[in-house]
Design an enzyme around this catalytic site. Structure first.
Site, PDB file in Angstrom:
ATOM      1  N   GLY A 134     -74.029  91.246 -75.909  1.00 32.88           N
ATOM      2  CA  GLY A 134     -73.234  90.674 -76.593  1.00 32.88           C
ATOM      3  C   GLY A 134     -73.080  91.062 -78.189  1.00 32.88           C
ATOM      4  CG  LEU A 137     -72.251  97.950 -79.544  1.00 34.80           C
ATOM      5  CD1 LEU A 137     -73.674  98.258 -79.699  1.00 34.80           C
ATOM      6  CD2 LEU A 137     -71.320  98.651 -80.382  1.00 34.80           C
ATOM      7  CB  SER A 139     -74.157  94.994 -72.586  1.00 33.46           C
ATOM      8  OG  SER A 139     -73.958  93.756 -72.645  1.00 33.46           O
ATOM      9  CG  ASP A 189     -64.813  96.517 -73.380  1.00 34.05           C
ATOM     10  OD1 ASP A 189     -64.247  96.870 -74.234  1.00 34.05           O
ATOM     11  OD2 ASP A 189     -65.154  95.189 -73.346  1.00 34.05           O
TER      12      ASP A 189
HETATM   13  P1  ADP Z   1     -70.967  92.673 -74.525  1.00 29.59           P
HETATM   14  O1  ADP Z   1     -70.286  93.195 -73.431  1.00 29.59           O
HETATM   15  O2  ADP Z   1     -70.217  92.882 -75.871  1.00 29.59           O
HETATM   16  O3  ADP Z   1     -72.289  93.059 -74.540  1.00 29.59           O
HETATM   17  P2  ADP Z   1     -70.498  90.107 -73.000  1.00 29.59           P
HETATM   18  O4  ADP Z   1     -70.760  89.019 -73.488  1.00 29.59           O
HETATM   19  O5  ADP Z   1     -69.124  90.940 -72.761  1.00 29.59           O
HETATM   20  O6  ADP Z   1     -71.058  91.048 -74.428  1.00 29.59           O
HETATM   21  O7  ADP Z   1     -71.439  90.660 -71.910  1.00 29.59           O
HETATM   22  C1  ADP Z   1     -72.840  90.316 -71.798  1.00 29.59           C
HETATM   23  C2  ADP Z   1     -73.362  89.758 -70.544  1.00 29.59           C
HETATM   24  O8  ADP Z   1     -73.250  90.833 -69.710  1.00 29.59           O
HETATM   25  C3  ADP Z   1     -74.651  89.202 -70.648  1.00 29.59           C
HETATM   26  O9  ADP Z   1     -74.629  87.818 -71.148  1.00 29.59           O
HETATM   27  C4  ADP Z   1     -75.111  89.251 -69.168  1.00 29.59           C
HETATM   28  O10 ADP Z   1     -74.506  88.354 -68.409  1.00 29.59           O
HETATM   29  C5  ADP Z   1     -74.287  90.683 -68.663  1.00 29.59           C
HETATM   30  N1  ADP Z   1     -74.948  91.888 -68.713  1.00 29.59           N
HETATM   31  C6  ADP Z   1     -75.038  92.892 -69.726  1.00 29.59           C
HETATM   32  N2  ADP Z   1     -75.874  93.662 -69.552  1.00 29.59           N
HETATM   33  C7  ADP Z   1     -76.807  93.275 -68.396  1.00 29.59           C
HETATM   34  C8  ADP Z   1     -78.101  93.803 -68.075  1.00 29.59           C
HETATM   35  N3  ADP Z   1     -78.743  94.664 -68.484  1.00 29.59           N
HETATM   36  N4  ADP Z   1     -78.338  92.935 -67.166  1.00 29.59           N
HETATM   37  C9  ADP Z   1     -78.031  91.819 -66.576  1.00 29.59           C
HETATM   38  N5  ADP Z   1     -76.909  91.234 -67.098  1.00 29.59           N
HETATM   39  C10 ADP Z   1     -76.489  92.022 -68.143  1.00 29.59           C
HETATM   40 MG    MG Z   2     -68.301  92.598 -72.860  1.00 29.38          MG
END
Ligand code: ADP
Ligand code: MG
Length: 399
Positions: A134, A137, A139, A189
């Site tokens: 979140g 970046l 994730s 992304d």
């Molecule tokens: P961002 O992409 O900006 O980091 P998002 O809200 O789009 O934020 O995505 C974050 C969500 O992606 C997390 O709440 C989770 O559900 C999932 N996620 C990301 N990385 C992981 C991880 N390493 N393990 C499990 N879920 C993940």
């Molecule tokens: Mg995202």
């Protein structure tokens, strides 16, 4: 206040961590390990869903996946970042609205591949990551892309070996995120995570999905890109994103164009378009999108000319436009940008969707610590939660 740095794991560390997690939870070894990067966008914000241009780089911070193919259609998944234990989901049960939480990003990729006709079955997967959640970046795309290249390998789909195949994987990751995880996302992304090249920024044309790899070597110019995760939490972020998209779509319909990209390419220009709009909010949204697309073109022209030091003005203009015309900044993002500039940054802007997330500052290589310290102090003085810092270099795509 000492700045907190988010270090990227080396590939050896990431691979060892995720393989160990897999073995511990599934009592066997994975077929292999794969990884995919987070990304930071240099310029071109809220342009992807308008058919515009954007310019992300892949981060050295990556999400690692250890995966083993199964003979049935069950998916078992664990993540070091999600303490809720192991989840088991039958692929046949995956459908829009049927999977909650982080698992949707993983099984969504398998679902999207199957929807597109690829023969993908069940698998066990363990995830570990040094991409902050979140933080703007991405994730989420790093997670999708790490799973996508893993499935490509174990089910021998042959997509990850070419840019064309990777564009297909990226599009399917977008479907996974939109339709199964239920999160709106444009496409930048996933393209960055799957199609970027080390040492290059990825110029992505969201109208046709074409890319150009633009050499991006800040160290050669004694510069560095400081990324600041504000750690700000704002409610209603998804609703704001949806509202911006809706506003752009309404303006495009009013102007009789498919996407706002056509306005930037239209010889009659922005003035013509703005004159035709009677909604004052739409005027500002369109002005941002069209000017921002132009700024990407200028940014790339400066990179091509070896004038990296001059892109700061464009970054500053982008921030002002996102803050005033697109209204997606927030107090924390503005504080990073203003403080970094006063501390000597060449340019600074919010990056990602906004309302929290991260900001970037282009700084002299020997001033990284000083600018980070100034930002950390400003947050402490304002009584805000301490931000986190990282230095971004243009890293490699998923593999
Ligand atoms: P961002 O992409 O900006 O980091 P998002 O809200 O789009 O934020 O995505 C974050 C969500 O992606 C997390 O709440 C989770 O559900 C999932 N996620 C990301 N990385 C992981 C991880 N390493 N393990 C499990 N879920 C993940
Ligand atoms: Mg995202």
């Amino acid at each position: 206040m000492t700045p907190e740095w988010l270090e990227a794991w080396t590939p050896e560390v990431g691979t060892a961590r995720v393989a160990t997690l897999f073995a511990a939870r599934f009592d066997q070894d994975p077929d292999g390990t794969w990884s995919a990067p987070g990304r930071v966008n240099l310029i071109g914000e809220h342009t992807d869903y308008n058919g515009g241009l954007c310019l992300p780089i892949a981060l050295p911070h990556r999400t690692y996946a250890a995966l083993r193919r199964r003979d049935d259609d069950a998916v078992r998944l664990v993540s070091a970042q999600e303490p809720d234990g192991m989840r088991t989901i039958a692929l046949a049960d995956v459908a829009p609205g049927a999977v909650d939480g982080w698992a949707g990003y993983v099984v969504g990729v398998a679902w999207a591949l199957r929807q597109a006709g690829y023969a993908v079955g069940g698998f066990d997967v363990a995830i570990d990551s040094c991409v902050p959640y979140g933080a703007g970046l991405s994730s989420s795309a790093a997670l999708e892309a790490s799973v996508a290249v893993a499935l490509d390998a174990v089910f021998a789909l042959g997509l990850a070996g070419s840019d064309e195949g990777r564009a297909t994987l990226a599009a399917l990751c977008v479907r996974a995120e939109n339709e199964i995880a239920g999160a709106p996302t444009g496409g930048m992304d996933q393209a960055a995570a799957l199609r970027a090249q080390q040492g290059h920024a990825l110029l992505l044309d969201c109208l046709d999905g074409s890319v150009r790899h633009v050499p991006f070597d800040l160290a050669a110019h004694d510069l560095a890109l400081l990324v600041v995760d504000t750690r700000a939490e704002h409610a209603l972020v998804d609703g704001q994103y949806a509202a911006r998209r809706a506003s752009c779509e309404a303006a495009a319909a009013r102007l009789g164009v498919g996407t706002l990209r056509e306005i930037s390419d239209d010889p009659r220009g922005l003035e013509w378009a703005l004159d035709k709009l009677d909604d004052e909010v739409q005027v500002r949204r369109v002005r941002h999108v069209v000017n921002e697309i132009d700024r990407v073109t200028w940014f790339v022209a400066l990179l091509d000319a070896g004038e990296v030091g001059l892109v700061g003005t464009l970054m500053n203009q982008s921030h002002a436009s996102l803050r005033d015309d697109y209204e997606v900044s927030c107090r924390e993002l503005d504080l990073v940008v203003d403080t970094a500039r006063v501390a000597g940054a060449v340019g600074a802007r919010m990056t990602g969707g906004g309302f929290g997330g991260s900001a970037i500052a282009l700084v002299s290589a020997d001033e990284v610590d000083r600018v980070a310290q100034a930002v950390a102090d400003a947050f402490a003085d304002a009584g805000l939660r301490a931000p986190a810092f990282l230095v971004a270099t243009a890293a490699a795509a998923a593999g």
